[in-house]
Design an enzyme around this catalytic site. Structure first.
Site, PDB file in Angstrom:
ATOM      1  N   GLU A  47       1.349 -64.822-119.552  1.00 20.18           N
ATOM      2  CA  GLU A  47       1.521 -64.446-121.131  1.00 20.18           C
ATOM      3  C   GLU A  47       0.911 -65.564-121.708  1.00 20.18           C
ATOM      4  O   GLU A  47       0.150 -65.287-122.939  1.00 20.18           O
ATOM      5  CB  GLU A  47       3.113 -64.242-121.292  1.00 20.18           C
ATOM      6  CG  GLU A  47       3.358 -62.924-120.861  1.00 20.18           C
ATOM      7  CD  GLU A  47       2.908 -62.077-121.602  1.00 20.18           C
ATOM      8  OE1 GLU A  47       2.362 -61.988-122.544  1.00 20.18           O
ATOM      9  OE2 GLU A  47       2.849 -60.986-120.750  1.00 20.18           O
ATOM     10  N   TYR A 130       6.757 -63.089-129.807  1.00 19.20           N
ATOM     11  CA  TYR A 130       6.164 -62.138-128.857  1.00 19.20           C
ATOM     12  C   TYR A 130       6.345 -62.647-127.484  1.00 19.20           C
ATOM     13  O   TYR A 130       6.608 -62.086-126.566  1.00 19.20           O
ATOM     14  CB  TYR A 130       4.492 -62.141-129.083  1.00 19.20           C
ATOM     15  CG  TYR A 130       3.960 -61.289-127.714  1.00 19.20           C
ATOM     16  CD1 TYR A 130       3.983 -59.865-127.822  1.00 19.20           C
ATOM     17  CD2 TYR A 130       3.277 -62.073-127.100  1.00 19.20           C
ATOM     18  CE1 TYR A 130       3.690 -59.707-126.564  1.00 19.20           C
ATOM     19  CE2 TYR A 130       2.726 -61.617-125.801  1.00 19.20           C
ATOM     20  CZ  TYR A 130       2.730 -60.389-125.540  1.00 19.20           C
ATOM     21  OH  TYR A 130       2.211 -59.688-124.506  1.00 19.20           O
ATOM     22  N   ASP A 148       2.180 -56.631-129.143  1.00 19.19           N
ATOM     23  CA  ASP A 148       0.810 -57.358-128.906  1.00 19.19           C
ATOM     24  C   ASP A 148       0.127 -56.249-129.796  1.00 19.19           C
ATOM     25  O   ASP A 148       0.253 -55.445-130.120  1.00 19.19           O
ATOM     26  CB  ASP A 148       0.575 -57.698-127.613  1.00 19.19           C
ATOM     27  CG  ASP A 148      -0.093 -56.752-127.102  1.00 19.19           C
ATOM     28  OD1 ASP A 148       0.100 -55.370-127.331  1.00 19.19           O
ATOM     29  OD2 ASP A 148      -0.970 -56.830-126.173  1.00 19.19           O
TER      30      ASP A 148
END
Ligand code: SF4
Length: 303
Positions: A47, A130, A148
């Site tokens: 990520e 996020y 996203d």
């Protein structure tokens, strides 16, 4: 990690759910951070790397990173400069420093285990809204809205009927995404839903060339069924690179990554002809902690 082909036991409630989840089960890419054996740390590393960076560029760096530092503890034990060096040409190298700081915090606060709780994740360096939701969702199967760029674009088109979402996330957009989350008693399905919509945006509903003819929800998509009306919102941000300070920073970092130890100022001065811009770029790297100046007036990655 949520199994890539997880078949939810729970019936979906929104018409978009079933076709997108079925498409994902058939079409998802086999990526190392999505495999059943992927650890929460692997998901977290992916990520950090995937922010504003395409999968194809992330893959080799991710593989090397995980074999060098398979746990947060392994990374925390290494100098932060080695993390910056291993980051290579992924861009936005402050992410490497933040990932190193997050690994250190995980060792200090969580016995070296990536926490499952979204609030604990949010308290880690470099983990924003996020990323916390993505890790909780993809690594632990929790039910969170994961917004996203790809997800935002799919929802803007399929539900909102416009080609592109607003410049930054709006409250209405967040509420729409929450309303689209599969039911609370289908946690695993909610986690798969998040990654499935993301994958649809990456592979089919792309920014420049959406392949509506190959899309599992083409008949339901508000933008497509309205005849794909032209975008008439505010100008969209470009990703200029050539001639920018980012490019100069990248050149300076490349010299330091390729050097064991320190370099002279003259060596750095050779990478870019414009003194003002080069000095500004170097000053910003020093300020970010990506470069340090030694007592002898030389420069190196942080130690
Ligand atoms: S039909 Fe086209 S615009 Fe709509 S979600 Fe699918 S790919 Fe995107």
């Amino acid at each position: 990690m949520v199994p890539m082909n997880a078949q939810p036991q729970h019936p979906s409630r929104h018409p978009l759910h079933r076709p997108i989840l079925d498409w994902y089960a058939e079409s998802a890419r086999d990526l190392p951070w999505r495999r059943p054996e992927a650890t929460p740390w692997a998901v977290m590393v992916s990520e950090f790397m995937l922010q504003q960076t395409p999968v194809v560029r992330v893959l080799p760096v991710f593989e090397a990173w995980m074999s060098t530092w398979p746990t947060p503890g392994a990374l925390a034990a290494a100098p932060s400069g080695e993390a910056v060096r291993a980051w290579g040409r992924l861009g936005y190298p402050r992410r490497a420093l933040r990932l190193h700081a997050a690994a250190t915090a995980i060792v200090d606060r969580h016995d070296g285990e990536v926490p499952a709780d979204r609030e604990a994740l949010l308290a880690l360096p470099g983990v924003g809204d996020y990323t916390a939701s993505a890790i909780a969702s993809f690594a632990f199967g929790a039910r969170h809205t994961v917004l996203d760029t790809n997800v935002r674009r799919v929802f803007a088109r399929a539900v909102g009927g416009v080609e592109f979402p607003a410049t930054s996330v709006t409250r209405a957009e967040r509420e729409r995404a929450e309303a689209l989350l599969p039911d609370e008693d289908g946690e695993e399905e909610a986690a798969t839903w998040a990654v499935a919509v993301m994958e649809l945006g990456a592979l089919v509903c792309t920014a420049a060339n959406p392949r509506c003819e190959a899309c599992p929800v083409s008949h339901l998509c508000a933008w497509n069924t309205a005849g794909r009306p032209a975008y008439d919102g505010p100008p969209r941000r470009g990703q200029a690179w050539a001639g920018t300070d980012r490019q100069v920073r990248g050149r300076l970092m490349a010299v330091l990554r390729d050097t064991e130890g320190s370099v002279t100022r003259a060596r750095l001065d050779g990478v870019w002809p414009d003194d003002t811009q080069r000095n500004r770029a170097l000053a910003s790297l020093l300020e970010d902690g990506l470069v340090v100046e030694t007592d002898e007036g030389r420069y190196s990655l942080p130690t």
